[in-house]
Design a protein around this motif. Sequence first.
Motif, PDB file in Angstrom:
ATOM      1  N   GLY A   1      45.254  51.364  41.790  1.00 55.35           N
ATOM      2  CA  GLY A   1      43.994  51.839  42.334  1.00 55.35           C
ATOM      3  C   GLY A   1      43.185  50.804  43.080  1.00 55.35           C
ATOM      4  N   VAL A   2      43.675  49.585  43.191  1.00 50.81           N
ATOM      5  CA  VAL A   2      42.949  48.523  43.902  1.00 50.81           C
ATOM      6  C   VAL A   2      43.372  48.552  45.370  1.00 50.81           C
ATOM      7  CG1 VAL A   2      42.538  46.049  44.089  1.00 50.81           C
ATOM      8  CG2 VAL A   2      42.781  47.104  41.832  1.00 50.81           C
ATOM      9  N   PRO A   3      42.441  48.712  46.306  1.00 53.28           N
ATOM     10  CA  PRO A   3      42.809  48.779  47.726  1.00 53.28           C
ATOM     11  C   PRO A   3      43.488  47.499  48.202  1.00 53.28           C
ATOM     12  CG  PRO A   3      40.539  49.516  47.379  1.00 53.28           C
ATOM     13  CD  PRO A   3      40.996  48.909  46.087  1.00 53.28           C
ATOM     14  N   LYS A   4      44.432  47.656  49.115  1.00 54.24           N
ATOM     15  CA  LYS A   4      45.137  46.503  49.673  1.00 54.24           C
ATOM     16  C   LYS A   4      44.386  45.959  50.884  1.00 54.24           C
ATOM     17  CE  LYS A   4      49.794  47.838  48.226  1.00 54.24           C
ATOM     18  NZ  LYS A   4      51.198  48.062  48.647  1.00 54.24           N
ATOM     19  N   GLY A   5      44.301  44.645  50.959  1.00 51.57           N
ATOM     20  CA  GLY A   5      43.706  43.996  52.117  1.00 51.57           C
ATOM     21  C   GLY A   5      42.211  44.148  52.235  1.00 51.57           C
ATOM     22  N   LYS A   6      41.540  44.605  51.206  1.00 50.80           N
ATOM     23  CA  LYS A   6      40.098  44.807  51.258  1.00 50.80           C
ATOM     24  C   LYS A   6      39.366  43.506  50.956  1.00 50.80           C
ATOM     25  CE  LYS A   6      36.346  47.624  49.332  1.00 50.80           C
ATOM     26  NZ  LYS A   6      36.020  48.780  48.467  1.00 50.80           N
ATOM     27  N   VAL A   7      38.219  43.301  51.604  1.00 49.23           N
ATOM     28  CA  VAL A   7      37.357  42.153  51.346  1.00 49.23           C
ATOM     29  C   VAL A   7      35.990  42.666  50.918  1.00 49.23           C
ATOM     30  CG1 VAL A   7      36.282  40.079  52.281  1.00 49.23           C
ATOM     31  CG2 VAL A   7      38.576  40.740  53.031  1.00 49.23           C
ATOM     32  N   VAL A   8      35.537  42.269  49.737  1.00 47.03           N
ATOM     33  CA  VAL A   8      34.211  42.620  49.242  1.00 47.03           C
ATOM     34  C   VAL A   8      33.292  41.437  49.500  1.00 47.03           C
ATOM     35  CG1 VAL A   8      32.836  43.208  47.212  1.00 47.03           C
ATOM     36  CG2 VAL A   8      35.135  44.151  47.471  1.00 47.03           C
ATOM     37  N   THR A   9      32.230  41.664  50.252  1.00 48.16           N
ATOM     38  CA  THR A   9      31.327  40.578  50.640  1.00 48.16           C
ATOM     39  C   THR A   9      30.096  40.477  49.743  1.00 48.16           C
ATOM     40  OG1 THR A   9      30.188  42.017  52.218  1.00 48.16           O
ATOM     41  CG2 THR A   9      32.068  40.734  53.042  1.00 48.16           C
ATOM     42  N   ALA A  10      29.909  41.413  48.831  1.00 53.40           N
ATOM     43  CA  ALA A  10      28.740  41.378  47.947  1.00 53.40           C
ATOM     44  C   ALA A  10      28.794  40.154  47.035  1.00 53.40           C
ATOM     45  CB  ALA A  10      28.687  42.647  47.109  1.00 53.40           C
ATOM     46  N   PRO A  11      27.654  39.513  46.756  1.00 51.05           N
ATOM     47  CA  PRO A  11      27.638  38.364  45.849  1.00 51.05           C
ATOM     48  C   PRO A  11      27.891  38.809  44.409  1.00 51.05           C
ATOM     49  CG  PRO A  11      25.396  38.932  46.515  1.00 51.05           C
ATOM     50  CD  PRO A  11      26.316  39.797  47.326  1.00 51.05           C
ATOM     51  N   VAL A  12      28.902  38.205  43.788  1.00 51.26           N
ATOM     52  CA  VAL A  12      29.259  38.516  42.399  1.00 51.26           C
ATOM     53  C   VAL A  12      29.512  37.205  41.679  1.00 51.26           C
ATOM     54  CG1 VAL A  12      30.248  40.754  43.037  1.00 51.26           C
ATOM     55  CG2 VAL A  12      31.731  38.732  42.900  1.00 51.26           C
ATOM     56  N   SER A  13      29.847  37.305  40.392  1.00 54.62           N
ATOM     57  CA  SER A  13      30.070  36.112  39.573  1.00 54.62           C
ATOM     58  C   SER A  13      31.264  36.346  38.662  1.00 54.62           C
ATOM     59  CB  SER A  13      28.824  35.810  38.733  1.00 54.62           C
ATOM     60  OG  SER A  13      29.095  34.872  37.707  1.00 54.62           O
ATOM     61  N   THR A  14      31.907  35.259  38.233  1.00 53.95           N
ATOM     62  CA  THR A  14      32.999  35.404  37.284  1.00 53.95           C
ATOM     63  C   THR A  14      32.513  35.812  35.897  1.00 53.95           C
ATOM     64  OG1 THR A  14      32.941  32.995  36.972  1.00 53.95           O
ATOM     65  CG2 THR A  14      34.618  33.875  38.465  1.00 53.95           C
ATOM     66  N   VAL A  15      31.210  35.793  35.645  1.00 59.49           N
ATOM     67  CA  VAL A  15      30.705  36.357  34.398  1.00 59.49           C
ATOM     68  C   VAL A  15      30.949  37.860  34.362  1.00 59.49           C
ATOM     69  CG1 VAL A  15      28.337  36.935  35.086  1.00 59.49           C
ATOM     70  CG2 VAL A  15      28.785  36.142  32.744  1.00 59.49           C
ATOM     71  N   ASP A  16      31.245  38.459  35.518  1.00 60.31           N
ATOM     72  CA  ASP A  16      31.519  39.893  35.601  1.00 60.31           C
ATOM     73  C   ASP A  16      32.938  40.265  35.185  1.00 60.31           C
ATOM     74  OD1 ASP A  16      28.946  40.544  36.631  1.00 60.31           O
ATOM     75  OD2 ASP A  16      29.581  39.946  38.641  1.00 60.31           O
ATOM     76  N   LEU A  17      33.784  39.288  34.926  1.00 62.54           N
ATOM     77  CA  LEU A  17      35.185  39.614  34.631  1.00 62.54           C
ATOM     78  C   LEU A  17      35.370  40.375  33.321  1.00 62.54           C
ATOM     79  CD1 LEU A  17      37.051  36.448  35.948  1.00 62.54           C
ATOM     80  CD2 LEU A  17      36.836  38.700  37.028  1.00 62.54           C
ATOM     81  N   PRO A  18      34.718  40.020  32.200  1.00 66.93           N
ATOM     82  CA  PRO A  18      34.951  40.791  30.976  1.00 66.93           C
ATOM     83  C   PRO A  18      34.662  42.283  31.128  1.00 66.93           C
ATOM     84  CG  PRO A  18      33.873  38.728  30.444  1.00 66.93           C
ATOM     85  CD  PRO A  18      33.864  38.844  31.942  1.00 66.93           C
ATOM     86  N   ALA A  19      33.538  42.621  31.746  1.00 64.69           N
ATOM     87  CA  ALA A  19      33.219  44.042  31.933  1.00 64.69           C
ATOM     88  C   ALA A  19      34.225  44.710  32.857  1.00 64.69           C
ATOM     89  CB  ALA A  19      31.802  44.190  32.486  1.00 64.69           C
ATOM     90  N   THR A  20      34.724  43.965  33.833  1.00 64.95           N
ATOM     91  CA  THR A  20      35.724  44.516  34.743  1.00 64.95           C
ATOM     92  C   THR A  20      37.021  44.819  34.005  1.00 64.95           C
ATOM     93  OG1 THR A  20      34.750  43.237  36.547  1.00 64.95           O
ATOM     94  CG2 THR A  20      36.969  44.121  36.894  1.00 64.95           C
ATOM     95  N   PHE A  21      37.486  43.862  33.191  1.00 65.61           N
ATOM     96  CA  PHE A  21      38.703  44.093  32.411  1.00 65.61           C
ATOM     97  C   PHE A  21      38.538  45.318  31.525  1.00 65.61           C
ATOM     98  CE2 PHE A  21      39.201  39.178  32.275  1.00 65.61           C
ATOM     99  CZ  PHE A  21      39.577  39.166  33.604  1.00 65.61           C
ATOM    100  N   ALA A  22      37.398  45.395  30.833  1.00 67.66           N
ATOM    101  CA  ALA A  22      37.169  46.496  29.900  1.00 67.66           C
ATOM    102  C   ALA A  22      37.065  47.831  30.628  1.00 67.66           C
ATOM    103  CB  ALA A  22      35.897  46.228  29.094  1.00 67.66           C
ATOM    104  N   ASP A  23      36.456  47.821  31.805  1.00 67.29           N
ATOM    105  CA  ASP A  23      36.304  49.048  32.584  1.00 67.29           C
ATOM    106  C   ASP A  23      37.668  49.593  33.010  1.00 67.29           C
ATOM    107  OD1 ASP A  23      35.269  51.120  34.048  1.00 67.29           O
ATOM    108  OD2 ASP A  23      34.133  49.878  35.448  1.00 67.29           O
ATOM    109  N   TYR A  24      38.521  48.747  33.528  1.00 73.61           N
ATOM    110  CA  TYR A  24      39.846  49.194  33.937  1.00 73.61           C
ATOM    111  C   TYR A  24      40.688  49.641  32.742  1.00 73.61           C
ATOM    112  CZ  TYR A  24      39.758  48.117  38.917  1.00 73.61           C
ATOM    113  OH  TYR A  24      39.479  48.127  40.262  1.00 73.61           O
ATOM    114  N   ALA A  25      40.499  49.005  31.603  1.00 69.92           N
ATOM    115  CA  ALA A  25      41.356  49.283  30.452  1.00 69.92           C
ATOM    116  C   ALA A  25      40.798  50.349  29.520  1.00 69.92           C
ATOM    117  CB  ALA A  25      41.589  47.994  29.666  1.00 69.92           C
TER     118      ALA A  25
END
Length: 622
Positions: free
Chosen positions: A345-369
């Motif tokens: 489900g992750v788009p290929k070749g996409k670039v996200v320009t919004a400012p984010v942080s690696t502190v967002d990774l735990p919620a991202t992992f949990a959201d996908y899983a």
Amino acid sequence: MKTPHLDMLARDGTRFSACITPNLVCQPTRASILTGLLPGTHGVSDNGIDLPDATGEAGYAGGFSKAGYATGYIGKAHFKTANTYKPTHTPECRQSPQPQDWNGPYMGFQHVELMVEGHNTKPPLEPPFAQHYERWYYADGRGAEKNRLLMKPLAPVTDAAQTYHSGLPVAWHNSTWIGDRTIEFLRANKDRPFCAWASFPDPHHPFDCPEPWSRLHHPDEVDLPLHRTMDLERRPWWHKESLYGTPKMDDPELRNFREKHSRTPVQSDRQLRDLIANYYGMISLIDHNVGRILAALDALGLADDTLVVYSTDHGDWLGDHGLILKGPMAYEGLLRVGLLVRGPGVPKGKVVTAPVSTVDLPATFADYAGVSLADARHSRSLKPLIAGDGGRDFAFCEWDLRASRCGVDLWLATVRTAMHKLTVESNSGAGELYDLKNDPQEMDNRFGDPGVAKVQRELMDMIKSRPKDKVDPQRRRKYHAGGRAGARPPVGNQAPDGRRRLLRRRGLRAREPGAHHGRHREPGRLGRRLAGGTGRPARRAARRADHHRSARARPRDLQEAQADRGDGRARGARVESLRGAGRADDQHLHQLPDRTAGGARRAFGDGRHRRDDLRQQRDGRP
């Protein structure tokens, strides 16, 4: 830079071009990536402060373990301090004997294979003062021979700072070992959901890449930073103080490391070229092992339902503004990091320009899983941004430095938007503001400039929106008479009243622990989710392929003065695996909404946190 496997990962997935680190050095950032909390909240606000076990176990690895995942950590952890005044009996302490049959659990991971530090300032520790990599390294009885090869520079010898061609055969290098052990973990868990973090120590000083990787990039062909001259007279006061102050530490060895080994003299262009070429070689060796891991996923039939995330803990200066390694100056080369995501489900070749942080990774992992986490209140799932829904106004970074690091107490808070960056030293009110669109080299500090007063107020409101949940929020340090640490900052770069700013909470009510929706889900059929590791992609890769660019609680006990020998500039690849939980369309469990006085839903750093609302909050208007 030559990174063919990361290039492929970016083409096959989504790249975040404005991701930053929540802290500028290793240990606080790694704790944030694990817990989803900012450094001032989880308490590891600088290197040399141990992450409490309970806090670490409540991080995402603990959540995935409870949900039935096989969880593994392989490589450099750096959740605890390696260089201490006395044995602390943690798995990462250089002075503590380690049990030879231990494989976890640790910080929520059920299976771990670690190394103590992983940087070659000294040869690897011998058992029993060793972990899994070091025991393997010495197990064949050839440790003395390996150490001789490791520490002996090969010709041609360079005079670049902490740079040499290592004679250690690459088969014995820790990057190779991490690749080997990660692949073995995948094989052992291919029939069940898994979540693994593969953490590469490199690139890091000393820059001792082994042959042939150290010679893969010719020094004459690497890019040099456009601006590589120190201009401290035009920068805030703490730049100079942090570079020339004497660390206030009792232990002479640790003080010497902080004062000399974590700082380097100004390098000539030739020296910079030698250093950067070696640094690039370290990245290419990591890339090679990332490629091996990706190939193993293919061979095991896991690639189609595995989420792969590649990122790092922080960036590095490679001559930027005349600086090497890292410190309390949030220039883009240090603050900004690479972030690549590939998976179902992750788009290929996409670039996200919004400012984010690696502190967002735990919620991202949990959201996908589809997994619930105990408390990751500062972490916001990146899944909506990947899907093209929603936005972010800013990302946040903070660093509480004590005089034990550079001789002066500092509390730095940084916000980065798509166009601007503001850093404020809260003890003094001094700051620096850069227009990243019109001044990408960060040459013109606009802090206090009436021409950008509106922008500065908006950025200050973003800093003030940080939730008021820091450890011991009443603690405020003041300047004391005498010595470098006692010198007050220049009056010309203080806030109007010179007082310490208190960070006020704006627009977020953190969800209480255990208040996440639903219970732990059983792992679904869709997916083996592989998510990120921590070696470190090089900053200069941004010039060739921006997706490689990795732009790194005051303790109240003996650890007050602990320093970390890994305090240099590691910046590497994080290849972490999440396998098997839930469908791609599972509900978002980490949106962390809040109701402001006006009734609108708000969240720290959310794109819906509009500037007009910030102004109303500042001015006390409804």
